[in-house]
Design an enzyme around this catalytic site. Sequence first.
Site, PDB file in Angstrom:
ATOM      1  N   ARG A 193       0.764  -1.221   0.135  1.00 60.32           N
ATOM      2  CA  ARG A 193      -0.073  -0.063   0.031  1.00 60.32           C
ATOM      3  C   ARG A 193       0.841   1.285  -0.083  1.00 60.32           C
ATOM      4  O   ARG A 193       0.437   2.310  -0.487  1.00 60.32           O
ATOM      5  CB  ARG A 193      -0.961  -0.048   1.360  1.00 60.32           C
ATOM      6  CG  ARG A 193      -1.810   1.026   1.401  1.00 60.32           C
ATOM      7  CD  ARG A 193      -3.099   1.228   2.287  1.00 60.32           C
ATOM      8  NE  ARG A 193      -2.681   0.613   3.430  1.00 60.32           N
ATOM      9  CZ  ARG A 193      -1.864   1.188   4.300  1.00 60.32           C
ATOM     10  NH1 ARG A 193      -1.489   2.070   4.167  1.00 60.32           N
ATOM     11  NH2 ARG A 193      -1.583   0.217   5.640  1.00 60.32           N
TER      12      ARG A 193
ATOM     13  N   TYR B 247     -14.771  18.276 -15.716  1.00 56.94           N
ATOM     14  CA  TYR B 247     -15.176  16.595 -15.264  1.00 56.94           C
ATOM     15  C   TYR B 247     -16.167  16.756 -14.230  1.00 56.94           C
ATOM     16  O   TYR B 247     -15.982  17.226 -13.071  1.00 56.94           O
ATOM     17  CB  TYR B 247     -14.040  15.771 -15.109  1.00 56.94           C
ATOM     18  CG  TYR B 247     -14.455  14.582 -14.868  1.00 56.94           C
ATOM     19  CD1 TYR B 247     -15.185  13.730 -15.794  1.00 56.94           C
ATOM     20  CD2 TYR B 247     -14.239  13.848 -13.719  1.00 56.94           C
ATOM     21  CE1 TYR B 247     -15.787  12.564 -15.676  1.00 56.94           C
ATOM     22  CE2 TYR B 247     -14.639  12.386 -13.469  1.00 56.94           C
ATOM     23  CZ  TYR B 247     -15.471  11.988 -14.543  1.00 56.94           C
ATOM     24  OH  TYR B 247     -16.035  10.400 -14.230  1.00 56.94           O
TER      25      TYR B 247
ATOM     26  N   ASP C 150      -5.667  19.467 -14.239  1.00 59.13           N
ATOM     27  CA  ASP C 150      -6.340  18.043 -14.866  1.00 59.13           C
ATOM     28  C   ASP C 150      -5.786  17.974 -16.426  1.00 59.13           C
ATOM     29  O   ASP C 150      -6.293  18.714 -17.035  1.00 59.13           O
ATOM     30  CB  ASP C 150      -7.745  17.907 -14.855  1.00 59.13           C
ATOM     31  CG  ASP C 150      -8.189  16.629 -15.376  1.00 59.13           C
ATOM     32  OD1 ASP C 150      -7.443  15.866 -16.088  1.00 59.13           O
ATOM     33  OD2 ASP C 150      -9.163  15.900 -14.718  1.00 59.13           O
TER      34      ASP C 150
ATOM     35  N   LYS D 209      -7.622   7.200 -19.674  1.00 63.16           N
ATOM     36  CA  LYS D 209      -7.853   7.761 -21.015  1.00 63.16           C
ATOM     37  C   LYS D 209      -6.815   7.532 -21.887  1.00 63.16           C
ATOM     38  O   LYS D 209      -6.522   6.325 -22.190  1.00 63.16           O
ATOM     39  CB  LYS D 209      -8.385   9.266 -20.931  1.00 63.16           C
ATOM     40  CG  LYS D 209      -9.350   9.488 -19.633  1.00 63.16           C
ATOM     41  CD  LYS D 209     -10.622   8.807 -19.986  1.00 63.16           C
ATOM     42  CE  LYS D 209     -11.792   9.393 -19.237  1.00 63.16           C
ATOM     43  NZ  LYS D 209     -12.020   8.911 -18.100  1.00 63.16           N
TER      44      LYS D 209
END
Length: 378
Positions: free
Chosen positions: A52, A105, A176, A201
């Site tokens: 993690r 978004y 972004d 994407k």
Amino acid sequence: MSHDAPLAPATVTVAAGRPARTQGAAVNPPVVLSSTFVSQGVPAPGELLYGRIDADTWHPFEQVLGELEQSRHPALVFGSGMAAIAAALSLVPPGGRLVLPRHCYQVTLGYAADLSERQGVEVVLVDIDDTDAVLAALPGTSMLWVESPTNPMLEVADLPVLVEAAHAAGALVGVDNTFATPLVQRPLTVGADVVVHSVTKYLAGHSDVVLGAALADDDALHARLHAYRTLHGSIAGPFEVWLALRGLRTLALRVERAQANAAELARRLSAHPAVVAVRHPSLPDDPGYERAARLMDGFGSIIGLRPRGGAAGADAVIAALRLWVPATSLGGVESSLERRRRFATESLTVPEDLLRLSVGIEDVDDLWADLAAALDQL
Ligand SMILES: Cc1ncc(COP(=O)(O)O)c(C=O)c1O
């Protein structure tokens, strides 16, 4: 040519993040499936301990993306683009002020609304292409969030001007960079503090993984993003990151082809009688053209299309298509499209008939034939 000359981005995507060139070594990094690593005593800085906190299958991808964004640090891979965005927005303190594009978004906007409700963050929405309006909103701001081009309206921000003004106002700038990719725009190089990607994407590029990434140049910001990832456990699985690296290797070819296809389709769409409006920054009369030509190394491969007949006309276009895939994601090798206002959560200032086209790498004439036939029936 000197061996020390910096490599072009297309070369970095292919050459960086490879294992050392020892005789018989694999040319690709391995997928390491281990949740924990051999360790005793006080761990040395950077030592692998637990999956993690850090995992070696993440490193090659993080290195390539860090080099592409020209970051001082490797990227930090996250379990999704939204996980990376949540990490970046955690830099806004409770009660702080967050300025965002009104068209960005929609889940980013949803997350901002959640921060407003739970942490008293003041959320201010602006037209990101209206530089004066953004500057007017900056006093007292903790973070300016930028998407450019925006999803789904394709507005282009004057990023260097906004970064300078935001810093003068004491605000951090988060960008972004999903739509542009680091081949087209590198926000850290104009002073942005944090960059995020939906790796889902273009970077992964094959619509087969959900992943995100965040980057920061500043040591303290990078450490905070890393700590966020560890504390929230918003990590990626090793297979997904390995697949994303495999996709990333062809980013330059895919982006080049998709952008060329998009510019050609935008040009042809502009002349089609069943088209009310087209947005693509490559079109000389597009409101984003001048800025994109000045600030970006390309125009991206998302097109905004408003066909005749309103929302029903747009839905009829989708229903008539045979090659283009109706789907909500974007940035894959396959061309896809969506009417964004089918979601009740999409901003009401996004036109009801707007189709967001994600142009892929197919033959442009096949894409056009399918699109033109669907428009002809309107
Ligand atoms: C511009 C942009 N940013 C972020 C995201 C969120 O990324 P993810 O779906 O990987 O969480 C998306 C997803 O559609 C997006 O289009």
